[in-house]
Design a protein around this motif. Structure first.
Motif, PDB file in Angstrom:
ATOM      1  N   GLU A  53      34.187  50.462  26.418  1.00  0.00           N
ATOM      2  CA  GLU A  53      35.057  49.454  25.784  1.00  0.00           C
ATOM      3  C   GLU A  53      36.317  49.232  26.603  1.00  0.00           C
ATOM      4  OE1 GLU A  53      37.496  48.852  21.566  1.00  0.00           O
ATOM      5  OE2 GLU A  53      35.877  50.331  21.688  1.00  0.00           O
ATOM      6  N   ASN A  54      36.902  50.320  27.102  1.00  0.00           N
ATOM      7  CA  ASN A  54      38.121  50.217  27.911  1.00  0.00           C
ATOM      8  C   ASN A  54      37.840  49.442  29.196  1.00  0.00           C
ATOM      9  OD1 ASN A  54      40.761  50.658  28.735  1.00  0.00           O
ATOM     10  ND2 ASN A  54      40.318  52.669  29.613  1.00  0.00           N
ATOM     11  N   PHE A  55      36.713  49.741  29.836  1.00  0.00           N
ATOM     12  CA  PHE A  55      36.357  49.060  31.081  1.00  0.00           C
ATOM     13  C   PHE A  55      36.148  47.556  30.847  1.00  0.00           C
ATOM     14  CE2 PHE A  55      32.991  47.283  33.716  1.00  0.00           C
ATOM     15  CZ  PHE A  55      33.500  47.472  34.993  1.00  0.00           C
ATOM     16  N   GLU A  56      35.403  47.196  29.810  1.00  0.00           N
ATOM     17  CA  GLU A  56      35.096  45.784  29.576  1.00  0.00           C
ATOM     18  C   GLU A  56      36.348  44.987  29.240  1.00  0.00           C
ATOM     19  OE1 GLU A  56      32.043  45.730  26.609  1.00  0.00           O
ATOM     20  OE2 GLU A  56      30.438  45.778  28.112  1.00  0.00           O
ATOM     21  N   SER A  57      37.256  45.587  28.484  1.00  0.00           N
ATOM     22  CA  SER A  57      38.502  44.896  28.140  1.00  0.00           C
ATOM     23  C   SER A  57      39.324  44.600  29.389  1.00  0.00           C
ATOM     24  CB  SER A  57      39.295  45.739  27.144  1.00  0.00           C
ATOM     25  OG  SER A  57      40.531  45.128  26.877  1.00  0.00           O
ATOM     26  N   LEU A  58      39.464  45.605  30.251  1.00  0.00           N
ATOM     27  CA  LEU A  58      40.246  45.426  31.489  1.00  0.00           C
ATOM     28  C   LEU A  58      39.529  44.483  32.453  1.00  0.00           C
ATOM     29  CD1 LEU A  58      41.213  49.176  31.945  1.00  0.00           C
ATOM     30  CD2 LEU A  58      42.794  47.332  31.333  1.00  0.00           C
ATOM     31  N   HIS A  59      38.214  44.643  32.547  1.00  0.00           N
ATOM     32  CA  HIS A  59      37.444  43.818  33.479  1.00  0.00           C
ATOM     33  C   HIS A  59      37.491  42.338  33.098  1.00  0.00           C
ATOM     34  CE1 HIS A  59      34.404  43.132  36.557  1.00  0.00           C
ATOM     35  NE2 HIS A  59      33.708  42.422  35.672  1.00  0.00           N
ATOM     36  N   ASN A  60      37.438  42.047  31.818  1.00  0.00           N
ATOM     37  CA  ASN A  60      37.505  40.639  31.376  1.00  0.00           C
ATOM     38  C   ASN A  60      38.845  40.005  31.734  1.00  0.00           C
ATOM     39  OD1 ASN A  60      34.930  40.651  30.308  1.00  0.00           O
ATOM     40  ND2 ASN A  60      35.588  41.211  28.249  1.00  0.00           N
ATOM     41  N   GLU A  61      39.926  40.752  31.601  1.00  0.00           N
ATOM     42  CA  GLU A  61      41.244  40.204  31.967  1.00  0.00           C
ATOM     43  C   GLU A  61      41.342  39.979  33.470  1.00  0.00           C
ATOM     44  OE1 GLU A  61      44.876  41.480  30.057  1.00  0.00           O
ATOM     45  OE2 GLU A  61      43.738  42.875  28.803  1.00  0.00           O
ATOM     46  N   ILE A  62      40.766  40.908  34.233  1.00  0.00           N
ATOM     47  CA  ILE A  62      40.797  40.745  35.698  1.00  0.00           C
ATOM     48  C   ILE A  62      39.999  39.505  36.106  1.00  0.00           C
ATOM     49  CG2 ILE A  62      40.016  41.791  37.874  1.00  0.00           C
ATOM     50  CD1 ILE A  62      40.641  44.534  36.594  1.00  0.00           C
ATOM     51  N   ILE A  63      38.848  39.312  35.477  1.00  0.00           N
ATOM     52  CA  ILE A  63      38.030  38.121  35.774  1.00  0.00           C
ATOM     53  C   ILE A  63      38.812  36.850  35.454  1.00  0.00           C
ATOM     54  CG2 ILE A  63      36.000  36.829  35.010  1.00  0.00           C
ATOM     55  CD1 ILE A  63      35.235  39.001  36.861  1.00  0.00           C
ATOM     56  N   SER A  64      39.520  36.852  34.331  1.00  0.00           N
ATOM     57  CA  SER A  64      40.283  35.657  33.931  1.00  0.00           C
ATOM     58  C   SER A  64      41.373  35.338  34.937  1.00  0.00           C
ATOM     59  CB  SER A  64      40.889  35.870  32.553  1.00  0.00           C
ATOM     60  OG  SER A  64      39.893  36.069  31.585  1.00  0.00           O
ATOM     61  N   LEU A  65      42.099  36.352  35.394  1.00  0.00           N
ATOM     62  CA  LEU A  65      43.162  36.115  36.375  1.00  0.00           C
ATOM     63  C   LEU A  65      42.588  35.687  37.724  1.00  0.00           C
ATOM     64  CD1 LEU A  65      45.555  39.113  35.572  1.00  0.00           C
ATOM     65  CD2 LEU A  65      45.952  36.688  35.117  1.00  0.00           C
ATOM     66  N   SER A  66      41.473  36.300  38.118  1.00  0.00           N
ATOM     67  CA  SER A  66      40.860  35.952  39.408  1.00  0.00           C
ATOM     68  C   SER A  66      40.336  34.531  39.408  1.00  0.00           C
ATOM     69  CB  SER A  66      39.725  36.929  39.727  1.00  0.00           C
ATOM     70  OG  SER A  66      40.201  38.251  39.807  1.00  0.00           O
ATOM     71  N   ALA A  67      39.761  34.121  38.293  1.00  0.00           N
ATOM     72  CA  ALA A  67      39.182  32.782  38.217  1.00  0.00           C
ATOM     73  C   ALA A  67      40.245  31.697  38.242  1.00  0.00           C
ATOM     74  CB  ALA A  67      38.348  32.658  36.943  1.00  0.00           C
ATOM     75  N   SER A  68      41.482  32.021  37.820  1.00  0.00           N
ATOM     76  CA  SER A  68      42.556  31.013  37.787  1.00  0.00           C
ATOM     77  C   SER A  68      43.119  30.724  39.167  1.00  0.00           C
ATOM     78  CB  SER A  68      43.679  31.481  36.850  1.00  0.00           C
ATOM     79  OG  SER A  68      44.250  32.680  37.331  1.00  0.00           O
ATOM     80  N   ALA A  69      42.895  31.626  40.128  1.00  0.00           N
ATOM     81  CA  ALA A  69      43.402  31.418  41.490  1.00  0.00           C
ATOM     82  C   ALA A  69      42.460  30.503  42.254  1.00  0.00           C
ATOM     83  CB  ALA A  69      43.544  32.757  42.203  1.00  0.00           C
ATOM     84  N   GLU A  70      43.029  29.605  43.051  1.00  0.00           N
ATOM     85  CA  GLU A  70      42.225  28.666  43.817  1.00  0.00           C
ATOM     86  C   GLU A  70      41.429  29.393  44.899  1.00  0.00           C
ATOM     87  OE1 GLU A  70      44.480  25.487  45.380  1.00  0.00           O
ATOM     88  OE2 GLU A  70      45.231  24.806  43.423  1.00  0.00           O
ATOM     89  N   GLY A  71      40.164  29.020  45.033  1.00  0.00           N
ATOM     90  CA  GLY A  71      39.311  29.593  46.063  1.00  0.00           C
ATOM     91  C   GLY A  71      38.946  31.038  45.850  1.00  0.00           C
ATOM     92  N   ALA A  72      39.161  31.555  44.637  1.00  0.00           N
ATOM     93  CA  ALA A  72      38.877  32.972  44.365  1.00  0.00           C
ATOM     94  C   ALA A  72      37.377  33.206  44.323  1.00  0.00           C
ATOM     95  CB  ALA A  72      39.518  33.386  43.049  1.00  0.00           C
ATOM     96  N   ASP A  73      36.963  34.352  44.868  1.00  0.00           N
ATOM     97  CA  ASP A  73      35.563  34.756  44.863  1.00  0.00           C
ATOM     98  C   ASP A  73      35.407  35.914  43.881  1.00  0.00           C
ATOM     99  OD1 ASP A  73      32.947  35.228  45.322  1.00  0.00           O
ATOM    100  OD2 ASP A  73      33.218  36.104  47.338  1.00  0.00           O
ATOM    101  N   ILE A  74      34.731  35.642  42.744  1.00  0.00           N
ATOM    102  CA  ILE A  74      34.617  36.674  41.709  1.00  0.00           C
ATOM    103  C   ILE A  74      33.302  37.443  41.820  1.00  0.00           C
ATOM    104  CG2 ILE A  74      36.077  35.370  40.111  1.00  0.00           C
ATOM    105  CD1 ILE A  74      33.523  34.561  38.635  1.00  0.00           C
ATOM    106  N   LYS A  75      32.499  37.162  42.859  1.00  0.00           N
ATOM    107  CA  LYS A  75      31.223  37.864  42.990  1.00  0.00           C
ATOM    108  C   LYS A  75      31.402  39.375  43.143  1.00  0.00           C
ATOM    109  CE  LYS A  75      26.782  37.678  45.398  1.00  0.00           C
ATOM    110  NZ  LYS A  75      26.684  39.143  45.447  1.00  0.00           N
ATOM    111  N   PRO A  76      32.390  39.839  43.919  1.00  0.00           N
ATOM    112  CA  PRO A  76      32.582  41.294  44.005  1.00  0.00           C
ATOM    113  C   PRO A  76      32.873  41.929  42.642  1.00  0.00           C
ATOM    114  CG  PRO A  76      33.743  40.192  45.783  1.00  0.00           C
ATOM    115  CD  PRO A  76      33.274  39.121  44.872  1.00  0.00           C
ATOM    116  N   GLN A  77      33.608  41.193  41.819  1.00  0.00           N
ATOM    117  CA  GLN A  77      33.920  41.725  40.496  1.00  0.00           C
ATOM    118  C   GLN A  77      32.643  41.840  39.649  1.00  0.00           C
ATOM    119  OE1 GLN A  77      36.805  42.836  39.963  1.00  0.00           O
ATOM    120  NE2 GLN A  77      38.061  41.826  41.544  1.00  0.00           N
ATOM    121  N   LEU A  78      31.784  40.855  39.765  1.00  0.00           N
ATOM    122  CA  LEU A  78      30.531  40.886  39.008  1.00  0.00           C
ATOM    123  C   LEU A  78      29.621  42.016  39.480  1.00  0.00           C
ATOM    124  CD1 LEU A  78      29.743  37.037  38.828  1.00  0.00           C
ATOM    125  CD2 LEU A  78      30.816  38.479  37.091  1.00  0.00           C
ATOM    126  N   ASP A  79      29.598  42.249  40.806  1.00  0.00           N
ATOM    127  CA  ASP A  79      28.790  43.351  41.343  1.00  0.00           C
ATOM    128  C   ASP A  79      29.310  44.699  40.856  1.00  0.00           C
ATOM    129  OD1 ASP A  79      27.271  41.493  42.661  1.00  0.00           O
ATOM    130  OD2 ASP A  79      28.346  41.702  44.573  1.00  0.00           O
TER     131      ASP A  79
END
Length: 617
Positions: A53-79
């Motif tokens: 639960e702790n990991f998913e909560s933090l990971h979702n916020e990181i994904i949200s911040l990464s996706a807001s940046a232009e040209g961000a590559d979120i594939k490493p986060q998904l892996d």
């Protein structure tokens, strides 16, 4: 805090959660080979869901911040997330292999699999809130094995409509679950509004005809039972409302059922027992009818035999079914002896286009009767009393030679034969050169096989010994027909046959009563459009304020069914609004006022109303 600093903090916290899972994975691998590590593994394993639960909560916020940046590559986060979950499920599989073998063996041994419990959906209907809330709390909200993020996902998946709109704007995070759940509780956990919704459902029930609508009675009883039970669960004193609830249910019954109840229970009703006595009385009615219906449906052949027996009874009583409404097209049973089309010889275009001499020569060569044009006998054996309309001698009008003998061969043009003479078998029931005859029509509602009512247009015919419905309407209503064989006699000696019959219920358009049980004969077409042409409405100004059975009686439109004398006699109320002998009459019926009679309206298409008696109904 800037976005960069926040991202660093989130990454550090997520790395900590990954590290804790790595430690647990190492202990799990050691436990596979060393029994002394089992106790340590058991203790650490209890916290695996907290780590997830702790990991998913933090990971979702990181994904949200990464996706807001232009040209961000979120594939490493998904892996990274995929790798974390692989380790999580690996640890779970190790734990089950080590400690849950006995449970697995029992599950494999047991052959009975209980059905999967599914969450009910809630769309904002207050009447369903209590049931939804109890089930959701039991399966989801109070389930300690589920994380808040899982509970939130279950909550959203079980909501629809207005209820979903309350929580859908709140981000799906672990911390927001209780906020969304509390908002839903505040909105719908309102005892007074829930009670009002249940009471209004009872109040909105309508009066029914119990005898003719068993399914409606069952719905009525279920509505009262379910909503009163819900009010009782809300701690309302339902038992003290006995007379009020009794009166509400009693008022929704037809007079026949009310009378039957009064005769059976009226003299010994006791206080605070009115509603229960009436409810049990109606329950017995439903059960009895269900038992009878079950017995009848189990023997379909018996039903068909009864239907045939009824047909034989009618035949023995009246000989055959008669209908004096006739149509303009030729009977399908008539076959022209000259061109093989579906019409009689005296309406055959090929025969009529010949000269009188040619027609006479043809009749003689075919050895047909010169009197009636029949092919089974000669003129000397003809039983017809018809004579020529031109000279009153014993031969057919189409074979008339003017002043010369029918046996001679004069030359005379067939244009001397008037059209009225050619239409020997024509009977005009609807129009004449100076007026139109209007027949009575009504809009009725006919019940289909599912219990739904459809609006159809009926013709009321007091001269018909049977009622008829078109095959198209029968198929639309999906009614189940029964085989039969009944002769239908129209004007003159021509007859037709109906091979199928059906029984159904109908009622006046816009009203619940009376409901009539009608036995119909099924035929392809009843007649042409009625009236044959649309008549201006200003011809009927004096009927403007009447409640009409067919508001569009003056417009030419198809007829779906014909109600014969057996129904006509029962729907006629007796009131009539008459004018002069040249004006139509309004008759009051159970369907409303029907308009019929002579109308001084001249149509340019009188011939369309000229109906051939060989076309029955």
């Amino acid at each position: 805090m800037s976005s960069d600093r926040k991202m660093k903090s989130l990454l550090a916290q997520r790395d900590s959660a990954i590290s804790r899972l790595d430690d647990l994975k190492r202990v799990a691998e050691n436990a596979l080979t060393d029994n002394n590590v089992h106790a340590n593994f058991r203790c650490r394993y209890k916290h695996i869901d907290v780590i997830l639960e702790n990991f998913e909560s933090l990971h979702n916020e990181i994904i949200s911040l990464s996706a807001s940046a232009e040209g961000a590559d979120i594939k490493p986060q998904l892996d990274l997330s995929s790798s974390f979950h692989d380790d999580y499920y690996y640890i779970q599989s190790v734990y089950e292999n080590l400690f849950d073998k006995s449970t697995t063996e029992i599950e494999n041994y047991c052959k009975v699999r209980l059905p999967k419990l599914e969450l009910p959906t809630f769309d904002g209907d207050l009447r369903q809130w209590q049931t939804y809330s109890d089930v959701f709390d039991s399966l989801i909200h109070n389930n300690a094995a589920l994380s808040n993020i899982d509970k939130y996902n279950y909550l959203i998946s079980s909501l629809e409509g207005n209820a979903l709109s309350i929580v859908k704007c709140t981000p799906v995070t672990s911390a927001n679950y209780l906020i969304a759940y509390s908002a839903l509780k505040r909105r719908y956990e309102n005892k007074r509004l829930i009670a009002a919704a249940h009471w209004q459902t009872i109040e909105r029930t309508k009066r029914i005809n119990v005898v003719d609508n068993l399914s409606a009675l069952r719905v009525l009883l279920d509505t009262f039972s379910e909503n009163l039970a819900a009010l009782e669960n809300l701690k309302f004193p339902v038992k003290q409302w006995d007379f009020i609830v009794f009166s509400m249910l009693f008022d929704r019954l037809d007079s026949v059922t009310q009378t039957r109840f009064e005769l059976e229970h009226g003299s010994h009703l006791t206080l605070h027992d009115y509603y229960e006595t009436l409810f049990e009385f109606l329950e017995k009615q439903c059960n009895a009818w269900n038992n009878v219906a079950l017995c009848n449906s189990s023997s379909k052949k018996t039903d068909i035999a009864k239907f045939k027996h009824s047909d034989r009874h009618i035949s023995s009583k009246v000989g055959m079914s008669s209908s004096f409404l006739v149509g303009s097209s030729a009977s399908t049973s008539a076959c022209c002896r000259l061109c093989s089309n579906s019409h009689n010889i005296y309406t055959c275009p090929h025969f009529l286009n010949k000269s009188t001499k040619e027609r006479y020569a043809l009749v003689k060569s075919k050895k047909w009767c010169t009197n009636c044009l029949g092919d089974k006998h000669t003129a000397s054996n003809c039983n017809s009393k018809s004579v020529c309309r031109q000279c009153s001698l014993q031969h057919h009008t189409l074979l008339h030679f003017g002043s010369e003998s029918a046996t001679e061969s004069p030359t005379i043009n067939t244009t001397n034969i008037k059209s009225s003479e050619v239409r020997d078998a024509s009977v005009n029931l609807f129009a004449s050169p100076d007026h139109t005859i209007l027949l009575s029509t009504a809009l009725v509602e006919v019940r289909d096989i599912s219990g739904n009512y459809h609006i159809l247009r009926a013709l009321l015919d007091s001269a018909s010994q049977s009622s008829f419905i078109t095959k198209k309407c029968c198929e639309t209503l999906k009614l189940i027909s029964s085989p039969l064989s009944i002769s239908i006699k129209g004007v003159g000696p021509i007859t037709a046959k109906a091979n199928q019959g059906v029984s159904c219920k109908l009622k006046p358009h816009g009203f619940d009563e009376p409901v009539l049980n009608v036995d119909f004969l099924i035929i392809p077409q009843i007649c042409t459009n009625m009236p044959h042409v649309t008549i201006p409405r200003n011809q009927f100004d004096k009927f403007t304020n009447l409640q009409l059975a067919d508001p569009y009686f003056n417009k030419s439109a198809p007829i779906d069914l014909l109600l014969g004398a057996d129904i006509f006699a029962h729907v006629l109320k007796g009131t009539a609004i008459r004018g002069s002998s040249d004006e139509p009459v309004a008759l009051d019926t159970e369907f409303g006022y029907v308009i019929m009679g002579k109308v001084n309206f001249v149509s340019n298409t009188v011939s369309s109303g000229s109906l051939n008696r060989s076309k029955l109904v």
